[in-house]
Structures are given as structure tokens and as C-alpha cells.
Design a protein around this motif. Sequence first.
Motif, mmCIF file in Angstrom:
data_model
loop_
_atom_site.group_PDB
_atom_site.id
_atom_site.type_symbol
_atom_site.label_atom_id
_atom_site.label_comp_id
_atom_site.label_asym_id
_atom_site.label_seq_id
_atom_site.Cartn_x
_atom_site.Cartn_y
_atom_site.Cartn_z
ATOM 1 N N ALA A 83 0.851 -1.195 0.000
ATOM 2 C CA ALA A 83 0.000 0.000 0.000
ATOM 3 C C ALA A 83 0.882 1.239 0.000
ATOM 4 N N GLN A 87 -3.002 5.524 0.758
ATOM 5 C CA GLN A 87 -4.067 4.532 0.921
ATOM 6 C C GLN A 87 -4.328 4.197 2.389
ATOM 7 N N THR A 89 -5.388 5.490 6.258
ATOM 8 C CA THR A 89 -6.078 6.495 7.069
ATOM 9 C C THR A 89 -5.849 6.147 8.526
ATOM 10 N N ALA A 110 -6.213 0.462 5.810
ATOM 11 C CA ALA A 110 -5.637 0.415 4.465
ATOM 12 C C ALA A 110 -6.778 0.076 3.528
ATOM 13 N N LYS A 111 -7.168 1.035 2.701
ATOM 14 C CA LYS A 111 -8.283 0.825 1.773
ATOM 15 C C LYS A 111 -7.704 0.618 0.385
ATOM 16 N N LEU A 112 -7.877 -0.609 -0.121
ATOM 17 C CA LEU A 112 -7.283 -1.003 -1.392
ATOM 18 C C LEU A 112 -8.364 -1.494 -2.348
ATOM 19 N N HIS A 116 -6.543 -5.562 -6.110
ATOM 20 C CA HIS A 116 -5.186 -5.312 -5.620
ATOM 21 C C HIS A 116 -4.460 -6.653 -5.438
#
Length: 162
Positions: A83, A87, A89, A110-112, A116
Motif C-alpha cells: 500500500a 491509501q 487512514t 488500508a483501503k485497497l 489489488h
Amino acid sequence: MEYQNPWFRVVREGAYHYVDEPGAQAGAAVLPLVGDMVWLLEMRRPAQQGAVTWEIPRGYGEAHETSQQCALRELREETGLLAAPAQLTRLGKVRPNTAILTSCIDIYLAKLPSNHPPHRRDREAERIVKIPIKALPRELAQGKLEDSFTLAALSFYWATLR
């Protein structure tokens, strides 16, 4: 000081004892959300006497590492997910046990994207468990989620980002 090893030291103050974890200063835990799937680590920890837990990646910070860098490294090492800082927060922080631990750990999301691709990971976890974020309340109600870092991350997520 009563005891010390590379990861923690047991300190005595009068009749009380507590555990100081110097590496926790830049430590982090990260909730990996890949599309709508949360990736959890299936862990068998010695302190749990053989019980299996589902946990988010976490770890101590290394020398000269920020908690964000620690979160990215732990995510990569334990899940194989790479990441970028953008990506991640920061959701908040957690003190896992205020009665006996000095540690205070930053919690990240972790927003993927769902496509991914994972890379090679270490073998600390027995396997990766992928669960839809919408199914996690049921897993929680059934007692499958007990880890304080995972519970804190989900609490922050549901309270602030849903």
C-alpha cells in the motif's frame, strides 16, 4: 526492573507491576480492506495456549520508523499487500490494557481496490481469512473476534468511516 528482554521489560512500582514495551512507541496495527473484504490473519499465539485467533496485522516500530511506516511494513510482511501512504487512514489509537501495559498503538485503515494483487508474505500467520466487511458483526457476535487491536480498528471504522 524485575525482568527484561528485547521486546519488553517488567517494572515494579511498590506493590504494582507493569510491562513497558519500548518498541510500541511507533507501533501500529492496520485494518486491511480490499474492496469490501477485510483480510484477517489466522494466528496461533503461545500466550493463547494453542487457540486460534483472527487478527489484523500489527507490530512494533523499528528504529527511526513512524507508525505509518510501521503499518505499511506490517501490512506488506504479514499479508503481502503493498500500500502507498495515501491509501492509509489513521483511525485512532488504542491502549490494549491500561492496567499493566504502557503501550499506545496507532490504528490505521488500508483501503485497497478489490483487484489489488498480493505479493509474497511471511509465514507468521497460518493463513489469511477474507471476510466481507458486512459479515463482521456476525463474526463478532459469534465470538470469532477477540483481539483488542482488531476490535479497536473495527470500532473506529464503524464509528467514523462507515
